[in-house]
Design a protein around this motif. Structure first.
Motif, PDB file in Angstrom:
ATOM      1  N   VAL A  11       0.837  -1.201   0.000  1.00 16.32           N
ATOM      2  CA  VAL A  11       0.000   0.000   0.000  1.00 16.32           C
ATOM      3  C   VAL A  11       0.871   1.249   0.000  1.00 16.32           C
ATOM      4  O   VAL A  11       0.649   2.183  -0.775  1.00 16.32           O
ATOM      5  CB  VAL A  11      -0.970   0.000   1.201  1.00 16.32           C
ATOM      6  N   ASP A  12       1.885   1.276   0.868  1.00 20.35           N
ATOM      7  CA  ASP A  12       2.756   2.446   0.967  1.00 20.35           C
ATOM      8  C   ASP A  12       3.893   2.427  -0.054  1.00 20.35           C
ATOM      9  O   ASP A  12       4.353   3.472  -0.498  1.00 20.35           O
ATOM     10  CB  ASP A  12       3.360   2.544   2.374  1.00 20.35           C
ATOM     11  N   ASN A  13       4.356   1.236  -0.403  1.00 18.04           N
ATOM     12  CA  ASN A  13       5.479   1.093  -1.336  1.00 18.04           C
ATOM     13  C   ASN A  13       5.116   0.088  -2.425  1.00 18.04           C
ATOM     14  O   ASN A  13       5.616  -1.038  -2.424  1.00 18.04           O
ATOM     15  CB  ASN A  13       6.733   0.618  -0.590  1.00 18.04           C
ATOM     16  N   PRO A  14       4.241   0.484  -3.345  1.00 18.22           N
ATOM     17  CA  PRO A  14       3.797  -0.483  -4.360  1.00 18.22           C
ATOM     18  C   PRO A  14       4.948  -0.941  -5.258  1.00 18.22           C
ATOM     19  O   PRO A  14       5.799  -0.140  -5.640  1.00 18.22           O
ATOM     20  CB  PRO A  14       2.749   0.283  -5.156  1.00 18.22           C
ATOM     21  N   ILE A  15       4.959  -2.211  -5.539  1.00 16.92           N
ATOM     22  CA  ILE A  15       5.935  -2.771  -6.467  1.00 16.92           C
ATOM     23  C   ILE A  15       5.556  -2.340  -7.884  1.00 16.92           C
ATOM     24  O   ILE A  15       6.387  -1.984  -8.684  1.00 16.92           O
ATOM     25  CB  ILE A  15       5.945  -4.313  -6.375  1.00 16.92           C
ATOM     26  N   ILE A  16       4.266  -2.398  -8.145  1.00 15.55           N
ATOM     27  CA  ILE A  16       3.699  -1.977  -9.427  1.00 15.55           C
ATOM     28  C   ILE A  16       2.686  -0.878  -9.106  1.00 15.55           C
ATOM     29  O   ILE A  16       1.737  -1.110  -8.350  1.00 15.55           O
ATOM     30  CB  ILE A  16       2.991  -3.158 -10.137  1.00 15.55           C
ATOM     31  N   LYS A  17       2.887   0.302  -9.650  1.00 10.54           N
ATOM     32  CA  LYS A  17       1.998   1.429  -9.359  1.00 10.54           C
ATOM     33  C   LYS A  17       0.567   1.112  -9.771  1.00 10.54           C
ATOM     34  O   LYS A  17       0.342   0.432 -10.761  1.00 10.54           O
ATOM     35  CB  LYS A  17       2.462   2.682 -10.094  1.00 10.54           C
ATOM     36  N   GLY A  18      -0.382   1.631  -8.970  1.00 12.20           N
ATOM     37  CA  GLY A  18      -1.782   1.495  -9.347  1.00 12.20           C
ATOM     38  C   GLY A  18      -2.587   0.562  -8.466  1.00 12.20           C
ATOM     39  O   GLY A  18      -3.745   0.298  -8.741  1.00 12.20           O
ATOM     40  N   GLY A  63     -10.194  -6.054  -0.031  1.00 10.76           N
ATOM     41  CA  GLY A  63     -11.192  -5.034   0.294  1.00 10.76           C
ATOM     42  C   GLY A  63     -10.555  -3.815   0.935  1.00 10.76           C
ATOM     43  O   GLY A  63     -10.938  -2.667   0.663  1.00 10.76           O
ATOM     44  N   ALA A  64      -9.563  -4.045   1.766  1.00 11.55           N
ATOM     45  CA  ALA A  64      -8.866  -2.933   2.415  1.00 11.55           C
ATOM     46  C   ALA A  64      -8.084  -2.106   1.403  1.00 11.55           C
ATOM     47  O   ALA A  64      -8.015  -0.878   1.522  1.00 11.55           O
ATOM     48  CB  ALA A  64      -7.928  -3.461   3.503  1.00 11.55           C
ATOM     49  N   VAL A  65      -7.504  -2.757   0.398  1.00 13.26           N
ATOM     50  CA  VAL A  65      -6.803  -2.027  -0.654  1.00 13.26           C
ATOM     51  C   VAL A  65      -7.793  -1.126  -1.388  1.00 13.26           C
ATOM     52  O   VAL A  65      -7.531   0.059  -1.626  1.00 13.26           O
ATOM     53  CB  VAL A  65      -6.124  -2.988  -1.659  1.00 13.26           C
ATOM     54  N   MET A  66      -8.933  -1.692  -1.741  1.00 13.65           N
ATOM     55  CA  MET A  66      -9.942  -0.925  -2.470  1.00 13.65           C
ATOM     56  C   MET A  66     -10.372   0.293  -1.658  1.00 13.65           C
ATOM     57  O   MET A  66     -10.410   1.410  -2.170  1.00 13.65           O
ATOM     58  CB  MET A  66     -11.140  -1.823  -2.782  1.00 13.65           C
ATOM     59  N   MET A  67     -10.671   0.107  -0.378  1.00  8.56           N
ATOM     60  CA  MET A  67     -11.123   1.229   0.453  1.00  8.56           C
ATOM     61  C   MET A  67     -10.011   2.253   0.677  1.00  8.56           C
ATOM     62  O   MET A  67     -10.254   3.459   0.638  1.00  8.56           O
ATOM     63  CB  MET A  67     -11.676   0.722   1.773  1.00  8.56           C
ATOM     64  N   SER A  68      -8.793   1.767   0.896  1.00  8.95           N
ATOM     65  CA  SER A  68      -7.663   2.685   1.105  1.00  8.95           C
ATOM     66  C   SER A  68      -7.419   3.541  -0.133  1.00  8.95           C
ATOM     67  O   SER A  68      -7.155   4.735  -0.028  1.00  8.95           O
ATOM     68  CB  SER A  68      -6.398   1.906   1.470  1.00  8.95           C
ATOM     69  N   LYS A  69      -7.525   2.930  -1.312  1.00 10.12           N
ATOM     70  CA  LYS A  69      -7.344   3.685  -2.552  1.00 10.12           C
ATOM     71  C   LYS A  69      -8.518   4.639  -2.790  1.00 10.12           C
ATOM     72  O   LYS A  69      -8.320   5.788  -3.176  1.00 10.12           O
ATOM     73  CB  LYS A  69      -7.168   2.744  -3.742  1.00 10.12           C
ATOM     74  N   LEU A  70      -9.716   4.162  -2.564  1.00  9.11           N
ATOM     75  CA  LEU A  70     -10.904   4.984  -2.804  1.00  9.11           C
ATOM     76  C   LEU A  70     -10.898   6.242  -1.945  1.00  9.11           C
ATOM     77  O   LEU A  70     -11.178   7.341  -2.416  1.00  9.11           O
ATOM     78  CB  LEU A  70     -12.168   4.161  -2.538  1.00  9.11           C
ATOM     79  N   TYR A  71     -10.564   6.079  -0.673  1.00  9.57           N
ATOM     80  CA  TYR A  71     -10.572   7.208   0.258  1.00  9.57           C
ATOM     81  C   TYR A  71      -9.207   7.871   0.410  1.00  9.57           C
ATOM     82  O   TYR A  71      -9.072   8.835   1.158  1.00  9.57           O
ATOM     83  CB  TYR A  71     -11.081   6.758   1.635  1.00  9.57           C
ATOM     84  N   GLN A  72      -8.205   7.312  -0.271  1.00  7.34           N
ATOM     85  CA  GLN A  72      -6.826   7.798  -0.157  1.00  7.34           C
ATOM     86  C   GLN A  72      -6.430   7.933   1.311  1.00  7.34           C
ATOM     87  O   GLN A  72      -5.886   8.947   1.749  1.00  7.34           O
ATOM     88  CB  GLN A  72      -6.657   9.116  -0.901  1.00  7.34           C
ATOM     89  N   ASP A  73      -6.710   6.857   2.042  1.00  7.18           N
ATOM     90  CA  ASP A  73      -6.462   6.839   3.482  1.00  7.18           C
ATOM     91  C   ASP A  73      -6.115   5.408   3.895  1.00  7.18           C
ATOM     92  O   ASP A  73      -6.945   4.501   3.777  1.00  7.18           O
ATOM     93  CB  ASP A  73      -7.708   7.321   4.229  1.00  7.18           C
ATOM     94  N   SER A  74      -4.907   5.210   4.385  1.00  8.42           N
ATOM     95  CA  SER A  74      -4.456   3.860   4.739  1.00  8.42           C
ATOM     96  C   SER A  74      -5.056   3.355   6.051  1.00  8.42           C
ATOM     97  O   SER A  74      -4.786   2.229   6.455  1.00  8.42           O
ATOM     98  CB  SER A  74      -2.929   3.812   4.810  1.00  8.42           C
ATOM     99  N   ARG A 101      -6.728  -0.936   9.901  1.00  8.98           N
ATOM    100  CA  ARG A 101      -7.793  -1.639  10.642  1.00  8.98           C
ATOM    101  C   ARG A 101      -7.850  -3.109  10.277  1.00  8.98           C
ATOM    102  O   ARG A 101      -8.029  -3.975  11.137  1.00  8.98           O
ATOM    103  CB  ARG A 101      -9.143  -0.974  10.353  1.00  8.98           C
ATOM    104  N   VAL A 102      -7.709  -3.395   8.997  1.00 10.53           N
ATOM    105  CA  VAL A 102      -7.754  -4.783   8.530  1.00 10.53           C
ATOM    106  C   VAL A 102      -6.561  -5.570   9.044  1.00 10.53           C
ATOM    107  O   VAL A 102      -6.700  -6.716   9.476  1.00 10.53           O
ATOM    108  CB  VAL A 102      -7.852  -4.818   6.988  1.00 10.53           C
ATOM    109  N   ILE A 103      -5.391  -4.972   9.019  1.00  9.84           N
ATOM    110  CA  ILE A 103      -4.189  -5.648   9.524  1.00  9.84           C
ATOM    111  C   ILE A 103      -4.384  -6.007  11.001  1.00  9.84           C
ATOM    112  O   ILE A 103      -4.093  -7.133  11.425  1.00  9.84           O
ATOM    113  CB  ILE A 103      -2.933  -4.762   9.352  1.00  9.84           C
TER     114      ILE A 103
END
Length: 197
Positions: A94-101, A166-177, A182-184
């Motif tokens: 999430v913070d250091n993507p290997i592949i952007k996007g 699901g956490a990736v989707m929400m973190s990206k959607l809201y731009q908030d990790s 919370r999921v971790i």
């Protein structure tokens, strides 16, 4: 590595990021030329078609992710530690993507669902590999007495993967990790209280 192999890997990396950010359908050959700095002939010198490039770029992205998992798991022996290492690696993307996007598995699964059967099959193979890795860790943990015997490995794999994606989707959607955090926290608690003996 030869110059040709270096060029091919560069194309794969840049195309993987492009497809992951814009989608396969949303990425034209002109876009690929723009991000790679190559002309059409330079791209087609290494790949027969955009379809072949998409499949190989997806494979490239998944191989990069698998390498991170291998490194993280190398020093872990206990099943609980191994499951937590998988979660930690995923969280680091999430913070250091290997592949952007975002997650290439999630993005490609959604896009290729009805539009690109070969890419969907490739995505399903990658998902099966991730599920199998988690199931194997759990099964070995049960055998070693580290995980409760009544735990259903496939069910746990579904829960872990679905929750992380699901956490990736929400973190990206809201731009908030915070959603990933919370999921971790939840998954680590789930592993320690439900799985661990």
């Amino acid at each position: 590595m030869s110059k040709g192999e270096e060029t091919k890997e560069k194309i794969l990396h840049q195309a993987a990021e492009l497809f992951n950010q814009q989608g396969y359908a949303g990425s034209s050959i002109s876009d690929i030329m723009r991000v790679t700095g190559l002309q059409k002939g330079g791209i087609y010198n290494h790949f027969k078609s955009k379809d072949e490039l998409a499949l190989l770029a997806f494979d490239y992205a998944i191989a990069q992710i698998k390498q991170h998992y291998r490194v993280a798991l190398r020093s872990k022996r206990h099943a609980i530690e191994r499951l937590q290492a998988i979660i930690d690696v995923f969280r680091s993307f999430v913070d250091n993507p290997i592949i952007k996007g975002g997650c290439p598995l999630l993005n490609t699964a959604i896009e290729s669902d009805d539009t690109h059967p070969q890419l969907r099959d490739r995505t399903q193979q990658a998902m099966n590999s991730w599920r199998d890795m988690i199931c194997l860790i759990i099964q070995k943990g049960i055998e070693k007495g580290e995980i409760r015997s009544e735990v259903d490995a496939d069910e746990v794999a579904t829960i872990i993967i679905s929750t992380l994606e699901g956490a990736v989707m929400m973190s990206k959607l809201y731009q908030d990790s915070i959603h990933m955090e919370r999921v971790i926290k939840h998954l680590n608690n789930y592993i320690e209280t439900y799985l661990q003996i």
